[in-house]
Write a protein that holds these residues in place. Structure first.
Motif, mmCIF file in Angstrom:
data_model
loop_
_atom_site.group_PDB
_atom_site.id
_atom_site.type_symbol
_atom_site.label_atom_id
_atom_site.label_comp_id
_atom_site.label_asym_id
_atom_site.label_seq_id
_atom_site.Cartn_x
_atom_site.Cartn_y
_atom_site.Cartn_z
ATOM 1 N N ASN A 1 -47.661 17.636 -14.613
ATOM 2 C CA ASN A 1 -48.244 17.495 -14.758
ATOM 3 C C ASN A 1 -47.999 16.264 -14.634
ATOM 4 N N TRP B 1 -44.774 22.073 -19.771
ATOM 5 C CA TRP B 1 -44.394 22.995 -20.798
ATOM 6 C C TRP B 1 -44.203 24.379 -20.282
ATOM 7 N N THR C 1 -54.238 11.559 -12.158
ATOM 8 C CA THR C 1 -53.227 12.620 -12.918
ATOM 9 C C THR C 1 -52.929 13.466 -11.901
ATOM 10 N N SER D 1 -52.022 17.627 -10.779
ATOM 11 C CA SER D 1 -50.713 18.300 -11.423
ATOM 12 C C SER D 1 -50.761 19.952 -10.629
HETATM 13 C C1 LIG Z 1 -51.576 17.790 -17.909
HETATM 14 O O1 LIG Z 1 -50.735 19.049 -18.853
HETATM 15 C C2 LIG Z 1 -50.830 18.372 -20.399
HETATM 16 C C3 LIG Z 1 -50.477 19.670 -21.080
HETATM 17 O O2 LIG Z 1 -50.131 21.079 -20.749
HETATM 18 C C4 LIG Z 1 -52.848 18.327 -20.245
HETATM 19 O O3 LIG Z 1 -52.881 18.383 -21.483
HETATM 20 C C5 LIG Z 1 -53.613 17.567 -19.632
HETATM 21 O O4 LIG Z 1 -54.505 17.840 -19.531
HETATM 22 C C6 LIG Z 1 -52.800 17.857 -18.224
HETATM 23 N N1 LIG Z 1 -53.580 16.417 -17.752
HETATM 24 C C7 LIG Z 1 -54.460 17.279 -16.486
HETATM 25 C C8 LIG Z 1 -54.909 15.913 -15.485
HETATM 26 O O5 LIG Z 1 -54.480 18.337 -15.818
#
Ligand SMILES: *[C@@H]1O[C@H](CO)[C@@H](O)[C@H](O)[C@H]1NC(C)=O
Ligand SMILES: *[C@@H]1O[C@H](CO)[C@@H](O)[C@H](O)[C@H]1NC(C)=O
Ligand SMILES: *[C@@H]1O[C@H](CO)[C@@H](O)[C@H](O)[C@H]1NC(C)=O
Ligand SMILES: *[C@@H]1O[C@H](CO)[C@@H](O)[C@H](O)[C@H]1NC(C)=O
Ligand SMILES: *[C@@H]1O[C@H](CO)[C@@H](O)[C@H](O)[C@H]1NC(C)=O
Ligand SMILES: *[C@@H]1O[C@H](CO)[C@@H](O)[C@H](O)[C@H]1NC(C)=O
Ligand SMILES: *[C@@H]1O[C@H](CO)[C@@H](O)[C@H](O)[C@H]1NC(C)=O
Ligand SMILES: *[C@@H]1O[C@H](CO)[C@@H](O)[C@H](O)[C@H]1NC(C)=O
Ligand SMILES: *[C@@H]1O[C@H](CO)[C@@H](O)[C@H](O)[C@H]1NC(C)=O
Length: 411
Positions: free
Chosen positions: A49, A169, A65, A67
Motif C-alpha cells: 500500500n 509485505w 493512502t 491500498s
Molecule cells: C498499509 O499496510 C500496512 C502494513 O500492512 C498497515 O499497517 C497499514 O495500516 C496499511 N494502511 C492502510 C491505510 O491500509
C-alpha cells in the motif's frame, strides 16, 4: 488463470502475460510472466500500500493512502531481452503506476529500482491538490538475491520517505527463473530471519540461503588485484566483513567475492583498491608510503546503498593499519578490525596485501601481524614461572595492549 496477449515490443522476448487470479486481495499484485516458449521467466506476488502526502490549495498537507490496486493492468511488464532487464510494470486506479526492474549478475540478480507515479489531477483521490500533474518517486533498492532463489519477505518493509511511503509485505519474487520452474529455495529478507524491527541493510553478499541468523560466520576470502601497464601492481587476498552501527544496532555484512567487482590504480607513493557491488557504490582502500621504506593502509572510503533508499558514506584518511616494509607483503590470518569510524568497522580474515613493488604478479615475503606479540608472550610465560595469578595479569595486560594496537605492526 487469465492470460493477456500484449503488443510485443519489437525485439522483446515477451509475448504473453498470465495473471494468476484466485485468492488475490485487492492490494496484492501477483503475476507470472512467460517467455515465447510459455516458460515462466518471472514470478511475483507482492502486497503493498502507499501513503502519499500532498499540499492543498489552502497550504495544508494532506495524506492519502492507496491500498486498493483494484483492476490492475500489467502493460510494459517484460521478461527482458539483450538490452533491457526484466521488469514488472503495474497500472492501477486513477493514473497510478508502479515499476520494478531487475538486473542479472554472475551469481545473483538484483531488485534494481522501484518507481511509483501518481497523478494529482484526479480530484477524487487528491482533492484540492495545489500542484496538479504526474509525480514520480524512484528508489534504488539494489537488493541482491542468489540466482535461482525466490526472494521472500513476509515481514513489513518500508520504502521511501516524505511525500510517498510504500509498505510491502508478503513479498515473493523471482526474476530470471531457470527452466520455467519457480524455485522452491527461498532467500529470506533479514526481518524474516530475525524478526527484529531493524531496517535491513541491503546484503552486499549473497549468503547461502540456508544461512540462519545472525550473519556472524566468517566471510569468504576474495582475491583482488590491480593491473597497470607494467603488469600486476597490487595484490590483496582477504575475507571482509563490514560492521555498520546505527542506533546502537550493528549490521554485519559479509562481502561475497563472487558478486564483488574490483579495480584500482597504482602510483609511486599511493595505491588504491576499489571494491564495488550492487549494494556497495564503492569501498576504497588507499595505501601510502611512509618514511620511504614502509607502506600502510592510510584511507578507507565507503559508500553503500541502504534498503530504505538512503546512502551510507564514510571516509577516514588518517588510518594506520597493515604496516610493513616496502618490497614485502603484510599478512594476518587471525581476525583483525580496521576501525574507520565509530559507526563503521571492517573485520578482516586471512588477510594478505601487497600494494607496492609486486614482482611477477606474486606476493613477496610476508610480514605477519602477530609475530611480535607471540614472541614476547612465550618467554614471559616460560621464564617467569610465577604464580598463576601473575601470569593471568600479564596475559590480560598483553591482550589489552594487543587489542588497542590491533592491526598495527610495532617493530
Ligand atoms: C498499509 O499496510 C500496512 C502494513 O500492512 C498497515 O499497517 C497499514 O495500516 C496499511 N494502511 C492502510 C491505510 O491500509
Ligand atoms: C503457449 O500457450 C498458448 C496458449 O496458452 C498456445 O496457444 C501457444 O501455442 C503456446 N506456445 C508454445 C510455444 O507452446
Ligand atoms: C508540508 O510538507 C512540507 C514538506 O513536504 C513541509 O515543508 C511543510 O512544512 C508542510 N506544511 C505543513 C503545513 O505542515
Ligand atoms: C531501472 O529503473 C530505473 C528508474 O526507474 C533506471 O534508472 C534504471 O536504469 C533501470 N535499470 C535497468 C537495468 O533498466
Ligand atoms: C536447467 O536445465 C538444464 C538443462 O536441462 C540443466 O543443466 C540445469 O541444471 C537446469 N537448471 C535448473 C536450475 O534446474
Ligand atoms: C560491530 O560493531 C559494534 C560497535 O562497535 C560492536 O559492538 C560489535 O561487536 C561489532 N560486531 C562485529 C561482528 O564485529
Ligand atoms: C562463490 O563461488 C564459488 C565457486 O563457484 C562457490 O563455491 C561459492 O559457494 C560461492 N560463494 C558464495 C558465497 O556464493
Ligand atoms: C574519499 O571521500 C572524500 C569525500 O567524499 C573525497 O574527497 C576523497 O577524494 C575520497 N577519496 C578517494 C580515494 O576516493
Ligand atoms: C535509512 O536507514 C538509515 C540506517 O538505518 C538511517 O540512518 C537513515 O536515516 C534512513 N533514511 C531514511 C530516509 O529513512
Amino acid at each position: 488463470m487469465v492470460c493477456f496477449r500484449l503488443a510485443p515490443v519489437p525485439g522483446s522476448g515477451l509475448l504473453l502475460l498470465c495473471l494468476v487470479l484466485g485468492a488475490v486481495s485487492s492490494y496484492a499484485l501477483e503475476l507470472n510472466l512467460t517467455d515465447p516458449q510459455n516458460a515462466t521467466c518471472l514470478y511475483a506476488k507482492w502486497q503493498m500500500n502507499f501513503t502519499i502526502r500532498y499540499e492543498t490549495t489552502d497550504k495544508h498537507n494532506k495524506t492519502v493512502t492507496i491500498s486498493d490496486l483494484g483492476a490492475a493492468t500489467y502493460s510494459g511488464s517484460s521478461c527482458g531481452d539483450d538490452q533491457n532487464g526484466p521488469k514488472i510494470a503495474v497500472q492501477f486506479g486513477s493514473g497510478f503506476s508502479w515499476i520494478v526492474n531487475f538486473t542479472e549478475e554472475t551469481y545473483s540478480y538484483s531488485i534494481d529500482s522501484i518507481s511509483f507515479s501518481y497523478n494529482t489531477n484526479d480530484n477524487t483521490t487528491f482533492p484540492d491538490a495545489k500542484e496538479k500533474g504526474v509525480f514520480t518517486v524512484s528508489d534504488r533498492v539494489a537488493f541482491s538475491v542468489p540466482l535461482n532463489d525466490i526472494f521472500r519477505c513476509n515481514s513489513l518493509s518500508t520504502l521511501g520517505k516524505n511525500d510517498v511511503v510504500q509498505h510491502y509485505w508478503d513479498v515473493h519474487v523471482q526474476a530470471f527463473v531457470q527452466n520455467g520452474t519457480v524455485s522452491t529455495k527461498e532467500f529470506l529478507c533479514d526481518k524474516d530471519k530475525t524478526l527484529t524491527t531493524v531496517v535491513p541493510v541491503v546484503p552486499t553478499t549473497v549468503p547461502s540461503p540456508t544461512t540462519t541468523p545472525p550473519k556472524k560466520e566468517k566471510p569468504e576470502v576474495g582475491s583482488y588485484s590491480v593491473v597497470n601497464s607494467n603488469g600486476t601492481c597490487l595484490l590483496a587476498t582477504m575475507g571482509l566483513q563490514l560492521n555498520i552501527t546505527h542506533d546502537k544496532v550493528a549490521l554485519v555484512i559479509n562481502i561475497n567475492p563472487n558478486t564483488t567487482n574490483f579495480t584500482g590504480s597504482c602510483h609511486p607513493q599511493t595505491a588504491l583498491l576499489r571494491l564495488s557491488s550492487s549494494s556497495i557504490k564503492y569501498l576504497d582502500f588507499v595505501f601510502a608510503v611512509k618514511n620511504e621504506n614502509r607502506f600502510y593502509l592510510k584511507e578507507v572510503n565507503v559508500s553503500m546503498y541502504l534498503v530504505n533508499g538512503s546512502v551510507f558514506s564514510i571516509a577516514n584518511n588518517n588510518l594506520s593499519y597493515w604496516d610493513a616494509p616496502l618490497g614485502s607483503s603484510y599478512m594476518c590470518n587471525k581476525e583483525q578490525t580496521v576501525s574507520v569510524s565509530g559507526a563503521f568497522q571492517i573485520n578482516t580474515f586471512d588477510l594478505r596485501v601487497q600494494p607496492f613493488n609486486v614482482m611477477e604478479g606474486k606476493y613477496s615475503t610476508a610480514q605477519e601481524c602477530s609475530l611480535d606479540d607471540d614472541i614476547i608472550l612465550i618467554p614471559i610465560i616460560v621464564g617467569a614461572g610465577l604464580s598463576g595469578l601473575i601470569i593471568v595479569i600479564v596475559i590480560a595486560y598483553l591482550i589489552g595492549r594487543r587489542k588497542s594496537y590491533a592491526g598495527y605492526q610495532t617493530l
